[in-house]
Structures are given as structure tokens and as C-alpha cells.
Design a protein around this motif. Sequence first.
Motif, PDB file in Angstrom:
ATOM      1  N   ARG A  56       0.809  -1.207   0.000  1.00 22.18           N
ATOM      2  CA  ARG A  56       0.000   0.000   0.000  1.00 22.18           C
ATOM      3  C   ARG A  56       0.849   1.266   0.000  1.00 22.18           C
ATOM      4  NH1 ARG A  56      -3.881   0.379   4.865  1.00 22.18           N
ATOM      5  NH2 ARG A  56      -4.815  -1.475   3.951  1.00 22.18           N
ATOM      6  N   HIS A  57       1.909   1.262   0.781  1.00 16.30           N
ATOM      7  CA  HIS A  57       2.634   2.517   0.959  1.00 16.30           C
ATOM      8  C   HIS A  57       3.850   2.670   0.049  1.00 16.30           C
ATOM      9  CE1 HIS A  57       0.620   4.377   4.461  1.00 16.30           C
ATOM     10  NE2 HIS A  57       0.205   3.143   4.647  1.00 16.30           N
ATOM     11  N   ARG A  79       3.366   1.694  -4.681  1.00 13.24           N
ATOM     12  CA  ARG A  79       2.733   2.651  -5.579  1.00 13.24           C
ATOM     13  C   ARG A  79       3.654   3.845  -5.828  1.00 13.24           C
ATOM     14  NH1 ARG A  79      -3.211   5.137  -4.802  1.00 13.24           N
ATOM     15  NH2 ARG A  79      -3.077   6.581  -6.532  1.00 13.24           N
ATOM     16  N   ASN A  80       4.328   4.283  -4.777  1.00 16.47           N
ATOM     17  CA  ASN A  80       5.268   5.385  -4.954  1.00 16.47           C
ATOM     18  C   ASN A  80       6.442   4.986  -5.830  1.00 16.47           C
ATOM     19  OD1 ASN A  80       4.613   7.878  -3.349  1.00 16.47           O
ATOM     20  ND2 ASN A  80       4.225   6.291  -1.847  1.00 16.47           N
ATOM     21  N   LEU A  91      -1.443   7.275 -10.780  1.00 13.43           N
ATOM     22  CA  LEU A  91      -0.545   6.835  -9.708  1.00 13.43           C
ATOM     23  C   LEU A  91      -0.227   7.964  -8.742  1.00 13.43           C
ATOM     24  CD1 LEU A  91       2.205   4.605 -11.344  1.00 13.43           C
ATOM     25  CD2 LEU A  91       0.643   3.958  -9.537  1.00 13.43           C
ATOM     26  N   PRO A 120      -1.294  11.528  -7.328  1.00 11.34           N
ATOM     27  CA  PRO A 120      -2.358  12.543  -7.290  1.00 11.34           C
ATOM     28  C   PRO A 120      -1.823  13.972  -7.421  1.00 11.34           C
ATOM     29  CG  PRO A 120      -1.984  11.622  -5.117  1.00 11.34           C
ATOM     30  CD  PRO A 120      -1.189  10.790  -6.086  1.00 11.34           C
TER      31      PRO A 120
END
Lengths: 340, 335
Positions: B250-251, B254-255, B328, B330
Motif C-alpha cells: 500500500r505505501h 505505488r510510490n 498513480l 495525485p
Amino acid sequence: MAKLLEVKNLKTQFFTQDGVVHAVNGISYTVDKGETVAIVGESGCGKSVGVMSLIRLIPQPPGKIVDGEVWFDGQDLLKLSEDELRHVRGNKIAMIFQDPMTSLNPVLTIGRQITEALELHLGMNREQSRKRAVQLLEMVGIPGAESRLDDYPHQFSGGMRQRVMIAMGLSCDPQLLIADEPTTALDVTIQAQIVDLVANLKEELGMAIIWITHDLGVVAGMAERVIVMYAGFIIEEAPVDQIYTNPRHPYTLGLLRSIPRLDLGRQKRLIPVDGLPPDLLDLPNQCPFAPRCTFAIDRCWQENPPLEVVGPGHTAACWVDISDVKVQILAEEDANKEAA
Amino acid sequence: MLTVFSMMRALPGGPFDFEGDKSLAKAVTDNLERRHHLDWSESWQFVSYVLGDDVAGAVCETIPSIPGCDKVLDGYKAGVSRGVIRGDLGMAMRQRGRTINGIIGESFPVSLQLGLMAIGFGLLTGIPLGTIAALKQNTTIDYAASFFAVLGLSVPSLVLGPVLIWIFALKLGWFPVSTWGAQPPFFLGFIPAPTKDFFMHAALPVTALGLALTASIARLTRASLLQVIGEDYIRTARAKGLPQSTLIVRHALRNSLIPVVTILGPLTASVVTGSFVTEFVFGIPGMGKHFITSINNRDYSMISGVTLVYALLLVIANMIVDIMYAWLDPRIKFE
């Protein structure tokens, strides 16, 4: 009052290519239920590493907690398994960090970042946790909380982000909140707001706080006890009024003298603490502050002074009694001689 | 388009020049060239290619004094092209009676299937591989993954293709040696029926084409994930007591995928060039074959047509990359 946290002889070291960095060198202290303890000291003195070690947040490797015990809620946190410790982190012990600009995940909404801890520790469903998140955001004074839940961190200002961080920290009603320089990255006016906010929330929720800062000015308003750290050692610990009126370690005195004072006008110059903190790669057996100390005597160079009780609830690690008037006069003469 | 158009005409030789026994009579060649307007001046050829024969003819009927118009008036009624602007890529010069649209319509879906599957393969294997390497940093697994990545990057598909055929098709007999398993009609024009035959045929060429992607995606994912794991917000997430798996998925992931998406644009280009070779090695009836043969044949309309389609493909690929970017991260918003 009942002890909430008891740290015994905590030692944390970093094993780097250049050698072993002695970041925290056997510190012991306690925090009572509902008490606010401030840990002060300059950059690199082991404040942050010291508290991050409590819930094993330091990166391992290269960091390693080599010795010590951390008693919280009847268990030694350093002996818990990673899974058991996870139930303490964010739940009973929450932490807020220095830089709100980088401490929030840029690609997740703040609502998601608050609710994930609620879902994890309190077993709430999505709807309950969103409701609770709105309450939390209102509690930390974010206007229009409900509509901001789905905003991303970059849509908030620095002060607002730190409020979000605090809301996140408080989400599971922790018994202990560790605030690692929460105001350092903020404007002075925002700093005051955040300090007030945390002080009020503490009244309301009754949790204990460890507040790390290098700003003694912030400490005066909110802490009950102050711990001064230097080079990974605790060098003085006292109730907050004692620290200001009767500092017993030359370093504490130096810190106090370097606070700008509005009431004294322009007559008094700030006296900085000369020199640099010692290299934590190589700590000889001497008082770590001796090279920068105006009061240093021969013994300081031969032996590191232990913490000794110097008053009620007041301990200090110094061979010299700097509250003694004669000692102060001698030191001043020395300083004048050097200046001449 | 103009560059390709004039550069290919600048190459020595034309589509109907043959040597030795195969050489055609001068009259035949002239006739063929006239049919494809190759007797026109180059600028009129370009006008007719882009806008259509009738437009060129209409212009010349109105103002016959423009240089080269005599030839145009002479031949435009034979009508080969309605112009790219109206979606007509013209007639193939070396495949009698076939339109470029027809040839591309037949071969492009196959190339697209191969390319998309190769990119999918690269993502599906590269991201997990890079993630594992990052999480097991400086262990044997990490070194093995890195070694594999360097290998995948350095072995070209020209070598990898035959090696795969030799091992898996000839020695082990698991997969067919060559050709493509999908038959038209395709859903939405390019999605084939997911039959066993199709996947068996696709396995080797997709691997040959996709392995280089796997390698570069894995390397980038590893580096980027390692950097993200050191960020403050990961520490915040750990302080919340999240389990390692949530932390990564989750953390962190994606970054860390943001830079990976960035290279997908250039990677698409490398898939396109890679597919020329792969299609050749595996005997797949895709567009790459036409691209290469048409250059050797000086089939002008075919070269232009294929180039246009590839250019369009790259533009679309980069657009998709930009859209994924915004999804991806925001912080990126389209105004």
C-alpha cells in the motif's frame, strides 16, 4: 503516580563502514501515566534514536539496540516479537515526526492514512473509521474535516499536515505519545499553535507525552520534567522549574544562556556554547562535554561522571558543583583571562 | 512523414528495378511506374499521397500552369490513392492488387498481440522480481536477480529467440517451434480467443521479446523501491504498526512505480523494434516482416504506411503512460 514507561540502560549503536557509531549510550528514565517529559539536546545527541529505539523503529541494519530494557505495560518491548510489537505501535504508543512535509504518504488520501490504523488496531469497518477520522480531524482543528478526508497531503499546508499527523497519532487513544521535534519544521506562529493544541489534547485525553525538542523555550510551557541529553548520555534530569532556575550541568547552563530573551533587551549578548559535539564514532572515557566546558577540571578528562542526585527529583552528571558561587567566579575569571 | 517520404525516394533504385533474368521490359516498368504516379514530380507525389489523387487533379485542372501539372493531368484519373487524410494508405507497389490498409489490417493485430503480451509479461515478472530483490537487499536472492537483469538486458532477442526454440521447442518439445496461433476475427479488432493453441504459440516469442523488459523493469523497481523504503512516510507507516506486507504493497510500491511507468514509453519503442526481429525468428505474420521487406523492395507506400502506424502507436503508448502517471500520483493533475 504509576509508572507507564521505564527505560533501563538503553544502548543503540549503528554499525557503519567507518566504525561503530555510539548513538545512545545507556540511558535510563521513567515516564509516569499522564506526564509530559521533554528530552532536549542539540542535533545528533541521540534524542530521536533514543525514542525510536523504544518501539524499534530505527533501521536495522545498520542500527542495533545492543543493550537495555524498555518496560511498558508490564512487558519488555525490546523482547517482543515483531508481530507483538506491531500491536503496541500506533495503538498504545503513537509517534509523530519532525517533518510533516515528508512524513505523510503523497499518494494516499489523508482519510486513508488515518483510517488504516483504526481498522488495524480497533477492528473498525470502513464507515466507523471514517466517522472517527472526521472526529479526529475536528479535534485537531482542521476546518471542514468531512470534506477534506479525501484530499491528498499536498493539498494541505505544513501546519495543517502536522495537525493531520497528530490526528493520526491520537487515532487509537494511545497511552504514550512520542513527539519527535514536531514543531521544528514549522513557522514560529504555527509552532505555538501546535504546542497549544497538544497541551490541550493532553488535558482532554490524559495520555503521557515524550516531547523531543532542541528548543528549551518550547519546553517551559508544557513539560513537567526535562531530560537533557548530550552525546548519547543523559546528563541532567529535573523538574522543569529546576532546570530553568537551578541548572546543575554546564551544558544545560549553556543551552539556557543561548535562548534569546525579549525581557533583557539589547544589553545582554547571547552566549553560545563554543565548539562542536564529540564524534560518536570514538568516545574516550572522559566527560563528553569536557572539551567545550568552561568549568572543566582535571578529573573531567579522566572519568565520565555518572548521574548523581543533586536535589529532589534532580540528577546531573558533573564532577563540579556549578551552583557553588566560588566555582562560578573562578570560571568567569578564566573566561576573562582568555578574552584578554 | 515528409522526411520518410523523401528519404526513401532518395535511396537508389525503385520498386520495379530488377537485375538479370528478372528484369522487366522498359515498357512494363514505365507502365507500372505510371500507375503508381512515380513519373510525377516528388512534391506532386506527396500531395497525392496525403490529400488524394482527385485533389491533386482538381488543383491542376484549375491552375494547369503549376510545374509538373502536365504529368498529373495525364494520370490522376487512374486513381491509386484517396489520401492518408481520408484513411487510405494507398496501394502496395509490390503486392499486386492489394491495399496497404488490407495488409496492415491483417498483420497489425498480430504484432499488437505480441507487443502487448510482451509488455504485460515484462510488468508481471519485472515488478515482483524487483520488489523481491529490494526486500532481500544484498542477499543471494538480490544478487541472483541482478545477475538475471544484466543478462536479460545484454542478450538480444536475436540470440534469445533461437536459444529458446532450441531448448523448449526442439529439445523438450513443450511449445511449437514457430508461427502464430491466433486466427481472425478478433474481438475489438485485436483481442484473440484465449485458446490453448494461442498461448502455446505465444509463449516463446513473448518470452524472447519480454525478457529484456523484465530486466529493465526489475532493475528500476528495485532501485526505486529501495529509495522509497528510506522515506519518512514509510517510517510513519511503520510507527502505525502496519504489517510488512501492507507497508510494501500500500505505501511503498505505488510510490516506487512512478519511475517505472515513466520508462514504459521508451520501452514500447524498444518492443516495436524488438518485434521486427522476434517476428522474423519465429515466423510470425506480423507487421515487422512487412517493414523490413518493404524497405528492401523500395515499396514506398508500404514503408510510409507501416511507419505511420508505428508512429501512431508510440503516440498512443505515451498518452497511456501520461494517464497512468496521473492515476498513480495525485500530485499530477491534467488541467
